[in-house]
Design an enzyme around this catalytic site. Structure first.
Site, mmCIF file in Angstrom:
data_model
loop_
_atom_site.group_PDB
_atom_site.id
_atom_site.type_symbol
_atom_site.label_atom_id
_atom_site.label_comp_id
_atom_site.label_asym_id
_atom_site.label_seq_id
_atom_site.Cartn_x
_atom_site.Cartn_y
_atom_site.Cartn_z
ATOM 1 N N LYS A 112 13.608 16.368 -4.652
ATOM 2 C CA LYS A 112 12.989 17.670 -4.875
ATOM 3 C C LYS A 112 14.010 18.787 -4.768
ATOM 4 O O LYS A 112 13.992 19.732 -5.527
ATOM 5 C CB LYS A 112 11.875 17.889 -3.853
ATOM 6 N N TRP B 49 8.246 -3.207 4.331
ATOM 7 C CA TRP B 49 7.115 -4.101 4.111
ATOM 8 C C TRP B 49 7.540 -5.567 3.996
ATOM 9 O O TRP B 49 6.883 -6.458 4.526
ATOM 10 C CB TRP B 49 6.372 -3.646 2.860
ATOM 11 N N PRO C 28 0.812 -1.215 0.000
ATOM 12 C CA PRO C 28 0.000 0.000 0.000
ATOM 13 C C PRO C 28 0.844 1.263 0.000
ATOM 14 O O PRO C 28 1.705 1.434 0.851
ATOM 15 C CB PRO C 28 -0.766 -0.112 1.319
ATOM 16 N N GLN D 286 12.135 -1.369 0.715
ATOM 17 C CA GLN D 286 11.172 -2.100 1.530
ATOM 18 C C GLN D 286 11.786 -3.331 2.195
ATOM 19 O O GLN D 286 11.090 -4.083 2.865
ATOM 20 C CB GLN D 286 9.972 -2.526 0.690
ATOM 21 N N TRP E 277 4.116 0.126 10.105
ATOM 22 C CA TRP E 277 4.603 -1.028 9.346
ATOM 23 C C TRP E 277 3.887 -2.306 9.772
ATOM 24 O O TRP E 277 3.798 -3.259 9.026
ATOM 25 C CB TRP E 277 6.107 -1.191 9.519
ATOM 26 N N LYS F 212 20.495 10.660 -7.618
ATOM 27 C CA LYS F 212 19.216 10.324 -7.045
ATOM 28 C C LYS F 212 18.241 11.487 -7.297
ATOM 29 O O LYS F 212 18.611 12.640 -7.186
ATOM 30 C CB LYS F 212 19.413 10.143 -5.541
ATOM 31 N N ASP G 193 -2.133 2.893 2.548
ATOM 32 C CA ASP G 193 -1.487 2.988 3.847
ATOM 33 C C ASP G 193 -1.845 4.368 4.392
ATOM 34 O O ASP G 193 -1.448 5.379 3.823
ATOM 35 C CB ASP G 193 0.025 2.855 3.642
#
Length: 1051
Positions: free
Chosen positions: A603, A567, A48, A563, A527, A600, A87
């Site tokens: 912003k 997750w 999610p 993750q 989590w 990478k 989530d």
RNA sequence: GCGUCCGUAGCUCGGCAGGUAGAGCACCCGCCUGAUACGCGGGAGGUCGUUGGUUCGAGCCCAACCGGGCGUACCA
């Protein structure tokens, strides 16, 4: 039956728009689900995302992979449930809400009220929900958005409660006082996997201070001895209660400024320089028990002093860095805490919830710890306790959401005892196939081997409330369902919201002692929410028990590498604690998407690519195709728009052009697939070749897909389309598609191309769902996504493919030879001599093909022309190595040195020997290849064991034929410029030099046939006024005049 | 610090159980141009990060190092 084959829209973008509209109209996704409803399940779990952040380009890659795999399985007839998920709890949402409310920190939240605060959280949770859904639709990511699991929904929370109750029943839940990473801004502890997300290099103070030794009564040491202690956290020095030395290390006393400073011997020179004056030596264990004066006397001494301010021996102390003597503040460090417990050191914690010194502390009262560092250093200096202050850069954990530096603070938290199940975690992980494997074995495996208990609780507001009720006696009752809660506490309202603050108000009598039970105030780690989705997405075990059972574990999940501790871990940890084995069996891990320069995307750097821009410019299929084929998912990928364009041009344009070609002539010839099409066995060689290649490709792709090697699968498909289908089959077969008087041959060609295009659409469908569907509908009027994925039939014929490979290689070499002597392909040549490895020779249609491609009258394989051939020996190291060992090179040289006669004999099967160090060795057939090289006036080109030798000699006959072809070429250009239709007949007149006229006369029939001329006149006098189009042209310096007009004769 | 992945032609990447380096793009040359403002053919371009080692033979295996990414770790 197809009525016609539609025009392709002008661009991939238009194809996608049109297809998307069809999908909506047909509700196609649901139809695919219904079609397979009874199929064997293929279980997919959606990790999610949080919808209060916008989707980025990096989400597209994992979503493409997820979609690709699910579509593939779906086409195999599997029932693929693809429930969306959101989530919605946790710090990210809370921080957003704080911003929205213009507040920061827990006191301000509580001032506003938890009810109001959580209301704002709930409202902001779905800020970008529609953008996520729209983007998913636009990129063709099919997900059941109409029935998502949502982690804040009551049903979901109830399932999470059930999980927690199960764990509690297994004795896995406990409340502990431990040193945990703590975010002072958010006022809560974090779990180890959250901490792992936020390491950053920072510059911290590097402080070395002095701790004077005292005796039991507190009197100074007569020798003026003192310990030197190093720390990077000056703010913990007021809380110092102990020093640790390594029992096995040697420590020295160094005379320095009238004191005798104790440090590890190994570090003495680093600290004091080479000429240290060492006065005494001690083993670490002999120092244990010594008392010292606390370096700063700011924090009131605790009631229970215990062994405060004594030296203890601990093995974790090293002499790598600092002084070899470790400052211990058990309130602020895991090692310190554990050692403090062992040695009865008290805890001094002068901080409030927000990481500020409490007001009552002198000097630094009210200050944030990090801000207090300089004042504390100054305080040390004043007391004579400062030895050295500098700075050092080291990496330090920060809050993954708000960026505050984390403090390690001993706190009460709820834990899940995962570390007691370490072996099972590892065993379950062994049952998971990781792509790539090293992530599972190494990265994730290491993490599991170092497993620590999962700190479950968060001292926050917007989250699944821990269903733990505690009474004054300390009895714990875990509530596992709403029913249980109402049983204990009385009926709940129909619209009961289990969130804080309402849940906090519910109390009930302790089943054990009858006292009042209050809910523990914490919420659960987000989590844990997401890791519980296999159960909670079905509201298991309260509903859908069978659905759950048939959808566990997942066959496949796919998420980003980040993750691993997120997750991936929470899924495995929870399923393992529940005793249900691994929660997923196959996992594809994708790495980051970087910008063109390998940076990478962030912003702050301004190099973030908006996914909408990427798709709007290139199309979703192009982006999907690029992301899948440019490199394996698990290597960091540089996103290069130029690469997307190239992928788009190369694969999609080629495929579309091939379709256009097919559609154009299929319309003209009114061809439709039918029983009238010849069976494959009856079709020409090149058709059978293409079908064989297709079958080989189907097999290769199937194998790759089954092994989750999706990059390999789609590279294979791309190569087939470009190289085999378009650049070879279509190019070679062009004339068969129009004006072909051999009806069966035309049918064979159309059918073969139609089959190939259709199969390509089927194969491409998982990766390029839009264009493949458009094309499949165009070919068959049915959606590709309701078809079965192709299965290989075993129709591939390795001999056939090898023959064609040989032909293509010879053609390539022959062209290179022409290049060398600057003779263009239109100019016919007499002969090409060819050598193909393995003595292969080509016949029939294949030989014709080579002759045609190279425009040579004949091709001879060199056995028949040995007088122009020299034999060359090529040692085969693969055979020779094992046999000759160290002397392989010598043997190879001997083989190379064999004379022509010996090689000829060897080729003929006779026994040939070489001599090595006086020993004779008979050569075996595999020991060397005998290759033939052409000699003489031939132009020779080689590639591996292939050789092509072209005879460049021209004679008048060849020249005339070449001229005729040049004329055809010029006439065709003129036809085109004159605006004639492909099928228009013309009347033609040619004039020019003797060479032109001669060639025109000799090859009149040929020229007329190629140019659809109903009449040809040759000579200047033939060009009269009646010709609308007249052109003077030049053929390699020879002038020629061409005249033509549309013929009245109907073609 | 430790772990892991990566380092091959200017760029993006292949290289199948170690057998003697490939593709695409870009570049140059040529060809084709009645599906394709596209295509085809060719050419040039590499001491496969460095240094050692194992081996008859290393891009591939081992070791160390260098550079980059990611992860990890409360070594105070």
């Amino acid at each position: 039956m197809k009525s016609t084959y539609p025009e392709l829209p002008g661009s991939l973008l238009l194809v996608e728009e049109e297809t998307l509209a069809r999908w909506r109209e047909d509700d196609l996704f649901r139809r695919t689900l219904e079609a397979n409803a009874d199929g064997e399940p293929f279980v997919f779990f959606e990790g999610p995302p949080t919808a209060n952040g916008r989707p980025g380009l990096h989400h597209i890659i994992s979503r493409t992979i997820k979609d690709l795999v699910c579509r593939h399985r779906s086409m195999e007839g599997r029932s693929v449930t693809r429930i969306a998920g959101w989530d919605t709890h946790g710090l990210p949402v809370e921080i957003e809400a704080e911003k929205k409310l213009g507040i920061s920190g827990k006191p301000e939240i509580e001032a506003i009220g938890i009810a109001r605060f959580n209301e704002v959280c709930r409202e902001s949770v779905f800020t970008y929900k529609e953008e996520w859904e729209n983007l998913s639709e636009r990129i063709g990511y099919w997900l059941e958005y109409w029935r998502p699991y949502v982690t804040f929904h009551t049903d979901y929370i109830e399932s999470v409660w059930w999980v927690l109750k199960e764990l509690s029943g297994s004795g896995l839940i406990y409340r502990g006082h431990k040193s945990v990473p703590y975010c002072p801004r958010c006022g809560t502890a974090l779990s180890s996997h959250e901490v792992a997300q936020g390491y950053e290099d920072v510059e911290d103070p590097s402080l070395t201070f002095v701790a004077d030794i005292v005796d039991a009564s507190g009197a100074p040491d007569p020798d003026g001895r003192a310990f030197l202690v190093w720390t990077t956290t000056p703010w913990t020095v007021p809380s110092n209660v102990g020093l640790a030395v390594n029992p096995g290390l040697t420590y020295v006393e160094v005379a320095h400024d009238g004191r005798r400073l104790i440090v590890a011997e190994a570090l003495a020179a680093d600290i004091f320089g080479e000429d240290v004056e060492i006065v005494a030596r001690h083993r670490g264990d002999t120092l244990a028990g010594l008392r010292y004066r606390r370096p700063l006397d700011l924090v009131p001494a605790p009631e229970h002093v215990g062994n405060a301010w004594t030296v203890v021996a601990e093995d974790f102390v090293s002499a790598e860095e600092g002084t070899g003597i470790v400052h211990m503040a058990p309130a602020f460090g895991a090692d310190d805490y554990a050692a403090g417990q062992r040695h009865d050191l008290p805890m001094l914690n002068p901080l409030d919830e927000a990481g500020h010194f409490v007001e009552s502390i002198p000097v630094v009262g009210g200050m944030f710890v990090k801000d207090a560092d300089p004042l504390l250093v100054e305080e040390l200096r004043r007391g004579g306790g400062l030895f050295h202050i500098g700075t050092s850069v080291h990496s330090y954990p920060h809050c993954w959401r708000c960026g505050s530096p984390l403090l390690y603070v001993a706190r009460d938290s709820w834990f899940a005892a995962t570390s007691t199940l370490k072996d099972q975690l590892i065993a379950n992980n062994d049952r998971i196939s990781w792509f790539p494997p090293e992530v599972g074995e190494k990265r994730f495996g290491e993490w599991l081997r170092g497993n620590v208990d999962w700190a479950l609780s968060r001292d926050r507001y917007w989250g699944t409330p821990l269903p733990f009720w505690v009474c004054d006696e300390g009895h714990l009752h875990v509530v596992g369902s709403l029913a249980e809660l109402s049983e204990l506490a009385g009926p709940l309202p129909d619209d009961f919201d289990p969130h804080r603050p309402f849940i906090d108000e519910i109390t009930f009598a302790c089943p054990e002692c009858g006292g009042v039970m209050h809910r523990t105030p914490e919420v659960v780690d987000v989590w844990f929410d997401s890791g519980a989705m296999p159960y909670a997405q079905w509201h298991y075990p309260f509903e859908n028990v069978e659905d759950f059972e048939s959808h566990f574990p997942a066959d496949f999940i796919c998420e980003g590498l980040d993750q691993t501790r997120g997750w991936f871990y929470s899924l495995l940890a929870i399923s393992t604690m529940l005793g249900r084995g691994p929660a997923f069996l196959n996992v594809v891990v994708n790495d980051l998407i970087l910008d063109v320069d390998g940076q990478k995307m962030s912003k702050s750097k301004g190099n973030v690519v908006n996914p909408w821009d990427a798709i709007g410019e290139h199309g979703a299929d192009a982006v999907r195709w690029y992301l899948i084929t440019s490199s394996s998912p698990w290597v960091p990928k540089r996103y290069d728009p130029a690469g997307v364009r190239e992928a788009s041009r190369k694969f999609f344009d080629t495929l579309f052009n091939t379709y256009r070609f097919f559609a154009l002539y299929a319309r003209v010839e009114e061809w439709h697939a039918s029983e009238a099409d010849p069976q494959p066995a009856e079709r020409p060689f090149i058709d059978r070749w293409l079908l064989s290649r297709l079958d080989t490709v189907v097999r290769a792709i199937t194998e790759a897909m089954d092994g989750y090697q999706i990059t390999r699968a789609y590279r294979t498909l791309g190569d087939f389309v470009v190289e085999d289908l378009s650049n070879w089959y279509v190019r070679r077969c062009r004339p068969r598609f129009w004006g072909n008087t051999d009806a069966a041959d035309a049918r064979a060609a159309f059918r073969t191309l139609w089959d190939a295009l259709r199969t390509v659409a089927l194969l491409a469908a998982p990766c390029a769902p839009f264009s493949s569907d458009w094309m499949h509908r165009a070919l068959t009027e049915e959606s590709v996504h309701l078809q079965r994925y192709p299965a290989h039939s075993g129709a591939s014929d390795a001999e056939l493919e090898a023959d064609m490979e040989a032909a293509r290689t010879l053609v390539s070499l022959g062209r290179a030879a022409r290049e060398d002597v600057q003779i263009r392909v239109r100019q016919p040549l007499r002969i090409l001599y060819a050598v193909v490895p393995g003595g292969r020779s080509l016949h029939g249609a294949l030989l014709d093909l080579v002759r045609d491609e190279l425009n040579v009258k004949s091709v001879e394989f060199l056995e028949s022309a040995e007088d122009i051939v020299r034999l060359v020996a090529r040692p085969n190291f693969r055979e020779l190595g094992p046999r000759f060992g160290k002397r392989t090179q010598v043997a190879a040289d001997a083989i190379r040195g064999l004379d022509q006669a010996a090689l000829a004999a060897f080729r003929g099967g006779a026994a040939v020997e070489i001599e090595l160090d006086g020993q004779r060795h008979t050569l075996q057939p595999g020991d060397l290849d005998v290759v033939q090289e052409a000699t003489g006036d031939l132009v020779v080109k080689e590639d591996g064991s292939y050789t092509a030798a072209l005879d460049p000699a021209l004679d008048d006959e060849l020249r005339a034929e070449g001229m005729a072809r040049e004329l055809v070429n010029r006439i065709q250009r003129l036809r085109k410029d004159a605006g004639l239709e492909i099928t228009d007949r013309i009347e033609l007149a040619l004039a020019g030099s003797e060479a032109v006229q001669g060639a025109a006369r000799t090859h009149q029939v040929f020229i007329a046939g190629e140019t659809l001329a109903v009449s040809v006149t040759v000579g200047d006098e033939g060009i009269s006024d009646g010709f609308e189009h007249v052109r003077d042209t030049d053929i390699d310096g020879v002038p020629a005049r061409i005249a033509l007009r549309a013929s009245a004769t109907v073609g």
